[in-house]
Design an enzyme around this catalytic site. Structure first.
Site: not given
Ligand SMILES: [Zn+2]
Length: 490
Positions: A124, A191
């Site tokens: 992401d 994340e």
């Molecule tokens: Zn990162």
């Protein structure tokens, strides 16, 4: 008279001894130049690899906490693209999808007595800040290769990791390599919003299977260029710990009312005083843990006075800290930082705020905890009218990983092999949070590094505008991943 002479003599003797120790430590603090074997001759098709990387940046994999806004089709497209791009990886490794869109690959090793190594990165990317789209030289999701750079959101953070690891493994498979130690590749999908569906679920899955890891390698360290004043050589910083995270809400409630007849003290005034107290009384700085190891390693390469200070902390810690805390980035390495970020009062200029609220964000230095932060803040504010309460996200600092492990040595060696030995390597404290913190239950050896050189100009694109990566640096990252795997099995 005799006694005075005696005392003066003793004082001079002590001063001479101290001077001798200081000079001895300073002179002894020498750069450690290590001979490294020459690099593996890794033949990578630069154009094909950089085009694949550029294409990876066209998928808008922006994680969103709202399931309705989560761009699932972008992730599906990215996954299909990975299958097409890395055919050997997808035929020889076992692939599992975890938590919806995270990927876990297993590359079975021949020696089951060894614990596996896990390489990780996240798929992401962060969104483009509102109003900045027209400031991008090339569109953020255009996947353009131009002027020697690969442009786009994720070029640094962190598709360079996802693509770099897969490119290295594909090339190792082409070269007929088979690992002794089982290797996992783990690519989270969320994340940037905490990793609770990706990395966390991957860890739970591995735990359920009774897997323990020997080492983890994640993002967090890079090869820096002129980031350390006084050091002209590039420095590869290998993350061995990361700071914790907590936000505290400070609330003052009062009566409100018309601003034409204000009380002596308003909610806004009381809250402001609390914030000022926190800024004027920051957490105590200290040189220890991961940052201590970094300064110890870098001291020999610094100019005389810095070297003298850092190699004699028993005497000069106070002066060294004074100097270090002048720089915003160095200051963040030696203390728990205090950053007031949000403020809320009345919504009208002539109405007193019945409730004034501030949010202060703290990045917690290893050694402190989120609990000690709450206690200290309450003590410093020292005002019962200010209610201090923590936000939902609370992360304690990570443990500090060992720098004497074979894997850390392999990281140092692999970096040197692909930088003609001109790079200094040093352990480092990562000031942000990464997905690797979820892996703490599986291993105590977590390292954070990707083999790309970034200048301070390049770093502006990190979560910012015009994110880009020099093609040659991407290729270097691929080679260093390749070399790490090879060296671990050598
Ligand atoms: Zn990162």
């Amino acid at each position: 008279m005799k006694t005075i002479k005696y005392i003066a003599g003793a004082v001079i003797a002590i001063l001479l001894i101290i001077t001798a120790i200081v000079l001895f430590n300073t002179i002894n603090s020498k750069p450690a130049y290590v001979e490294v074997e020459s690099a593996e001759d890794i033949s990578i098709d630069h154009a094909a690899a950089s085009n694949r990387f550029a294409k990876a940046l066209t998928f808008k994999t922006i994680a969103n906490k709202d399931p309705l806004k989560f761009p699932g089709s972008e992730y599906d497209g990215f996954h299909r693209f990975l299958v097409d791009s890395f055919p050997l990886v997808h035929s020889r490794l076992k692939k599992e999808v975890v938590g919806g869109y995270s990927l876990l690959y297993t590359w079975q090793g021949s020696d089951n007595t060894k614990k596996p190594i896990l390489f990780m990165a996240h798929q992401d990317v962060v969104p483009i800040a509102p109003g900045t789209l027209d400031k991008w030289i090339h569109p953020p999701f255009g996947g353009k290769v131009s002027d020697g750079y690969i442009w786009g959101r994720g070029a640094i953070d962190n598709k360079s990791g996802v693509m770099g690891i897969l490119e290295a493994v594909e090339n190792l498979l082409v070269d007929g390599f088979a690992p002794k130690q089982t290797i996992y590749l783990s690519f989270g999908h969320d994340e940037e919003i905490g990793g609770n569906d990706g990395a966390k679920k991957t860890v739970e899955l591995l735990q359920k299977r009774g897997v323990e890891l020997e080492y983890v390698l994640d993002e967090g360290g890079i090869i820096t260029d002129k980031m350390f004043p006084g050091i002209s050589d590039p420095v590869a910083i290998i993350g061995i710990a990361e700071k914790g995270y907590i936000s505290l809400e400070l609330v003052v409630e009062g009566k409100g009312g018309h601003s034409s007849m204000p009380p002596k003290e308003t909610t806004v005034g009381i809250l402001s005083k609390a914030i000022t107290k926190l800024e004027n009384d920051p957490f105590k700085p200290r040189i220890d843990g991961a940052a201590g190891l970094m300064f110890e390693k870098l001291a020999p390469y610094m100019p005389f006075y810095e070297r003298m200070g850092l190699s004699n902390l028993w005497l000069f810690e106070c002066f060294a800290l004074n100097r270090i805390t002048q720089s915003q980035s160095a200051n963040a390495m030696v203390r728990t930082t205090t950053a007031p970020t949000m403020l809320e009062g009345s919504n009208k200029e002539n109405v007193l705020a019945a409730k004034a609220k501030a949010v202060v964000n703290f990045r917690v230095l290893p050694g402190d905890t989120t609990d000690t932060v709450i206690k200290r803040v309450t003590k410093v504010v020292n005002d019962k009218r200010v209610i201090v309460s923590p936000g939902t996200l609370q992360i304690n600092p990570s443990p500090v990983s060992d720098i004497t492990t074979p894997f850390y040595k392999v990281l140092e060696k692999s970096i040197k092999q692909h930088t003609q030995g001109s790079v200094i390597t040093a352990p480092y404290l990562v000031v942000g949070a990464t997905d690797s913190r979820h892996f703490i239950p599986l291993t105590s050896n977590i390292y954070k590094f990707i083999g790309i050189t970034l200048t301070s100009d390049d770093l502006k694109g990190f979560h910012g505008t015009n994110e880009r990566l020099y093609v040659d640096e991407y290729i270097r990252a691929v080679k260093i991943y390749y070399q790490i795997i090879k060296n671990m099995n050598g």
